[in-house]
Write an enzyme that holds these catalytic residues in place. Structure first.
Site, mmCIF file in Angstrom:
data_model
loop_
_atom_site.group_PDB
_atom_site.id
_atom_site.type_symbol
_atom_site.label_atom_id
_atom_site.label_comp_id
_atom_site.label_asym_id
_atom_site.label_seq_id
_atom_site.Cartn_x
_atom_site.Cartn_y
_atom_site.Cartn_z
ATOM 1 N N TYR A 172 0.915 -1.187 0.020
ATOM 2 C CA TYR A 172 -0.139 0.142 0.032
ATOM 3 C C TYR A 172 0.980 1.198 0.146
ATOM 4 C CZ TYR A 172 -3.344 3.488 1.550
ATOM 5 O OH TYR A 172 -4.036 4.573 1.750
ATOM 6 N N ARG A 173 0.578 2.098 -0.958
ATOM 7 C CA ARG A 173 1.511 3.483 -1.072
ATOM 8 C C ARG A 173 0.233 4.572 -1.395
ATOM 9 N NH1 ARG A 173 4.178 0.187 0.132
ATOM 10 N NH2 ARG A 173 6.321 -0.439 -0.491
ATOM 11 N N LYS A 231 4.590 -10.483 6.809
ATOM 12 C CA LYS A 231 5.740 -10.105 7.029
ATOM 13 C C LYS A 231 5.820 -8.769 8.214
ATOM 14 C CE LYS A 231 5.467 -9.432 2.756
ATOM 15 N NZ LYS A 231 5.708 -8.792 1.569
ATOM 16 N N GLY A 233 9.076 -7.241 9.449
ATOM 17 C CA GLY A 233 10.266 -6.655 9.549
ATOM 18 C C GLY A 233 11.035 -7.821 10.445
ATOM 19 N N ALA A 262 13.214 -5.459 1.127
ATOM 20 C CA ALA A 262 13.275 -6.384 2.074
ATOM 21 C C ALA A 262 11.919 -7.191 1.797
ATOM 22 C CB ALA A 262 13.188 -6.044 3.377
ATOM 23 N N ASP A 264 10.023 -7.349 -1.163
ATOM 24 C CA ASP A 264 10.002 -7.814 -2.396
ATOM 25 C C ASP A 264 10.902 -9.042 -2.492
ATOM 26 O OD1 ASP A 264 8.604 -5.560 -2.893
ATOM 27 O OD2 ASP A 264 10.316 -4.449 -3.743
HETATM 28 P P1 ADP Z 1 8.639 -4.519 3.524
HETATM 29 O O1 ADP Z 1 9.992 -4.199 3.204
HETATM 30 O O2 ADP Z 1 7.662 -4.701 2.779
HETATM 31 O O3 ADP Z 1 8.575 -3.281 4.723
HETATM 32 P P2 ADP Z 1 9.390 -6.175 6.077
HETATM 33 O O4 ADP Z 1 10.095 -4.889 6.789
HETATM 34 O O5 ADP Z 1 8.145 -6.659 6.917
HETATM 35 O O6 ADP Z 1 8.943 -5.726 4.678
HETATM 36 O O7 ADP Z 1 10.424 -7.221 5.737
HETATM 37 C C1 ADP Z 1 10.150 -8.418 5.041
HETATM 38 C C2 ADP Z 1 11.347 -9.498 5.289
HETATM 39 O O8 ADP Z 1 12.542 -9.104 5.185
HETATM 40 C C3 ADP Z 1 10.961 -9.794 6.727
HETATM 41 O O9 ADP Z 1 9.942 -10.855 7.056
HETATM 42 C C4 ADP Z 1 12.274 -10.382 7.132
HETATM 43 O O10 ADP Z 1 12.412 -11.625 6.474
HETATM 44 C C5 ADP Z 1 13.268 -9.464 6.168
HETATM 45 N N1 ADP Z 1 13.672 -8.329 7.266
HETATM 46 C C6 ADP Z 1 13.332 -7.025 7.208
HETATM 47 N N2 ADP Z 1 13.877 -6.133 8.236
HETATM 48 C C7 ADP Z 1 14.765 -7.199 8.889
HETATM 49 C C8 ADP Z 1 15.712 -7.062 10.076
HETATM 50 N N3 ADP Z 1 15.747 -6.119 10.657
HETATM 51 N N4 ADP Z 1 16.216 -8.292 10.441
HETATM 52 C C9 ADP Z 1 16.082 -9.349 9.802
HETATM 53 N N5 ADP Z 1 15.348 -9.462 8.690
HETATM 54 C C10 ADP Z 1 14.580 -8.655 8.346
#
Ligand code: ADP
Length: 313
Positions: A172-173, A231, A233, A262, A264
């Site tokens: 979502y953007r 997801k 982070g 991340a 993607d």
């Molecule tokens: P988006 O890029 O869509 O904001 P997220 O931040 O939820 O997505 O991150 C997607 C995936 O990237 C997570 O499920 C994890 O696998 C990895 N990831 C993101 N941030 C971290 C982090 N600080 N440490 C380890 N893995 C991470």
């Protein structure tokens, strides 16, 4: 197994601080990125046949996009070219508080005409029917014109009725939509045609106002999503599948350099694994591994050499 990813790839300009004698000078590094494009690249690196579906111009930047896709082994045969047009552009700015601010010039991007021209649409439908899986995102939907989007929705119903699988990330953007309500109604229609939803909880909170994952899980269950991945982070990834809710730890990444891409790249690791027969739990582990490689480097698309040099175990 072959997957087609549908969406937009843009020209990226990102600041690079370069020392020049006593002072610092900002130079811009030029690259290419876009959510579904990033995912397509990493799915291909994961060993699955991928096609990227978009529209480009006939300019040198569009040529370069095609060259880069081909260098990743991605099929570009479904990409139409519009004379006199060129891809969208965005610039990244490093703000004083350490965040990154994105400015876009994409209103005239040829990708906005995805599924719009009736003759081209007919050809594309025939092409997509041969795919095992289609991947698209909320960004793909946001940039399409409403009539084309309605045509795509009708096509997805037919495609799934014939055994095709659809994977979707809401991504979502807010700036791409007239209102959150408009986004919700479109995203809801497409989630009802998604076999796999790979959602980022932060985006779901912004779009739907979820406080906890429970409401997200309930809503997607009501939409009929069979395989839901959330997801969060560094927090454990949640999986709702075949009646069970499973939480999968995200291994710590020792040096997080840049989290661009991340989500993607996670999606790419997940989908590549699923299409090669892995269970959803194992596919989440593969998604985490793919994302870990990407966030350890600068930029959404890390060089192939760095990608394959990183220990994937
Ligand atoms: P988006 O890029 O869509 O904001 P997220 O931040 O939820 O997505 O991150 C997607 C995936 O990237 C997570 O499920 C994890 O696998 C990895 N990831 C993101 N941030 C971290 C982090 N600080 N440490 C380890 N893995 C991470």
């Amino acid at each position: 197994m072959k997957l087609a990813a549908l969406g937009e790839v843009m020209v990226e300009l990102a600041p690079q601080a370069v020392s020049q004698g006593s002072g610092q000078k900002a130079l811009l590094a030029q690259s290419y990125a876009g959510d579904t494009y990033n995912t397509a690249v990493y799915i291909a690196r994961g060993g699955v046949d991928v096609s990227y579906v978009t529209l480009l111009g006939e300019d040198p930047y569009s040529e370069e996009v095609l060259t880069r896709l081909a260098s990743e082994g991605i099929d570009t045969s479904a990409i139409a070219r519009l004379p006199g047009r060129c891809p969208g552009l965005y610039m990244i700015q490093n703000t004083a508080d350490g965040e990154r601010y994105f400015t876009y010039w994409r209103g005239e991007a040829p990708a906005r005409e995805l599924f719009a021209d009736p003759a081209r649409r007919e050809v594309l439908r025939d092409y997509l029917r041969k795919m095992d899986c289609l991947y698209l995102s909320g960004i793909t939907l946001a940039i399409m014109n409403p009539e084309a989007r309605a045509e795509l929705l009708v096509f997805l119903k037919e495609y799934r009725a014939n055994g095709g699988r659809v994977a979707f990330d809401s991504n979502y953007r807010p700036r791409l939509w007239a209102s959150a309500e408009a986004a919700r109604s479109v995203v809801a229609e497409f989630l009802q045609q998604a076999d796999m939803a790979l959602l980022t909880f932060e985006d779901e909170q912004a779009l739907w106002g979820d406080e906890l994952p429970d409401s997200c899980i309930k809503r997607n269950g009501d939409f009929g999503v069979a395989e839901l991945v959330i997801k969060r982070g560094a927090e454990p990834v949640l999986l709702q599948y075949q009646g069970d809710l499973v939480s999968v730890e995200v291994p710590a990444v020792s040096s997080v350099v840049d989290t661009t891409g991340a989500g993607d790249s996670f999606n790419a690791g997940y989908l590549a694994a699923r299409l090669q027969g892995a269970s959803p739990e194992d596919a989440i582990a593969a998604g985490n591994r793919c994302a870990a490689r990407v966030i350890g480097h600068r930029g959404a698309i890390i060089p192939r050499a760095d990608y394959f040099a990183t220990d994937a175990s």
